[in-house]
Design a protein around this motif. Structure first.
Motif, PDB file in Angstrom:
ATOM      1  N   GLY A  80       0.790  -1.223   0.000  1.00 36.35           N
ATOM      2  CA  GLY A  80       0.000   0.000   0.000  1.00 36.35           C
ATOM      3  C   GLY A  80       0.824   1.275   0.000  1.00 36.35           C
ATOM      4  O   GLY A  80       0.274   2.362   0.006  1.00 36.35           O
ATOM      5  N   LYS A  81       2.135   1.162  -0.026  1.00 32.89           N
ATOM      6  CA  LYS A  81       2.971   2.357  -0.035  1.00 32.89           C
ATOM      7  C   LYS A  81       3.150   2.860  -1.454  1.00 32.89           C
ATOM      8  O   LYS A  81       3.252   2.092  -2.389  1.00 32.89           O
ATOM      9  CB  LYS A  81       4.337   2.070   0.582  1.00 32.89           C
ATOM     10  CG  LYS A  81       4.287   1.867   2.083  1.00 32.89           C
ATOM     11  CD  LYS A  81       5.649   1.714   2.657  1.00 32.89           C
ATOM     12  CE  LYS A  81       6.239   3.086   2.823  1.00 32.89           C
ATOM     13  NZ  LYS A  81       7.503   3.097   3.539  1.00 32.89           N
ATOM     14  N   VAL A  82       3.201   4.151  -1.590  1.00 29.60           N
ATOM     15  CA  VAL A  82       3.464   4.777  -2.868  1.00 29.60           C
ATOM     16  C   VAL A  82       4.956   5.064  -2.904  1.00 29.60           C
ATOM     17  O   VAL A  82       5.505   5.669  -1.986  1.00 29.60           O
ATOM     18  CB  VAL A  82       2.660   6.093  -3.010  1.00 29.60           C
ATOM     19  CG1 VAL A  82       3.027   6.812  -4.289  1.00 29.60           C
ATOM     20  CG2 VAL A  82       1.173   5.808  -2.941  1.00 29.60           C
ATOM     21  N   SER A  96      -1.299   7.210  -0.516  1.00 25.56           N
ATOM     22  CA  SER A  96      -1.970   5.902  -0.541  1.00 25.56           C
ATOM     23  C   SER A  96      -3.436   6.051  -0.146  1.00 25.56           C
ATOM     24  O   SER A  96      -4.331   5.487  -0.778  1.00 25.56           O
ATOM     25  CB  SER A  96      -1.284   4.919   0.409  1.00 25.56           C
ATOM     26  OG  SER A  96       0.009   4.631  -0.024  1.00 25.56           O
TER      27      SER A  96
END
Length: 120
Positions: A80-82, A96
């Motif tokens: 889920g990390k950008v 996110s």
């Protein structure tokens, strides 16, 4: 009252820098037409609600009643990390959440859906 001020209050220097980075990043995102910077918040317009993500704490308020939306970050490393070309975990978390909330009709997590629909 203290909690609300501490988590949604004025921006510290690091959050000011985060806001400046978002000013440059937002126009290039596929969700740019659903996002706007307003004061100390990134405002994200979903189909179900409009959300205000605080640039300091990454906490979320839902319009129109400023209800708090709790989204817990995944415990799995990197999920889920950008990816950003510089280190700012909070900015990654904010982005996110913005991508998730811009497509709020596609959210399947029952706890998040229940919060959004509770007073929509």
């Amino acid at each position: 009252m203290y909690w609300r001020q501490a988590t949604f209050g004025e921006l510290e220097q690091s959050a000011q820098v985060r806001r400046e980075a978002l000013e440059r990043i937002l126009p290039r995102l596929r969700i740019a037409d659903r996002c706007a910077l307003e004061g100390r918040f990134l405002v994200v317009r979903g189909d179900l609600r409009t959300y205000r993500i605080h640039l300091g704490s990454a906490n979320i308020l839902m319009e129109p009643d400023d209800a708090y939306l709790c989204i817990v970050q995944s415990r799995r490393a990197g999920e889920g990390k950008v990816f950003l070309p510089f280190e700012d975990d909070r900015l990654s978390l904010i982005l996110s959440k913005a991508f998730l909330l811009a497509a709020d009709t596609e959210i399947t997590d029952p706890s998040i859906r229940a919060q959004i629909e509770r007073s929509a």
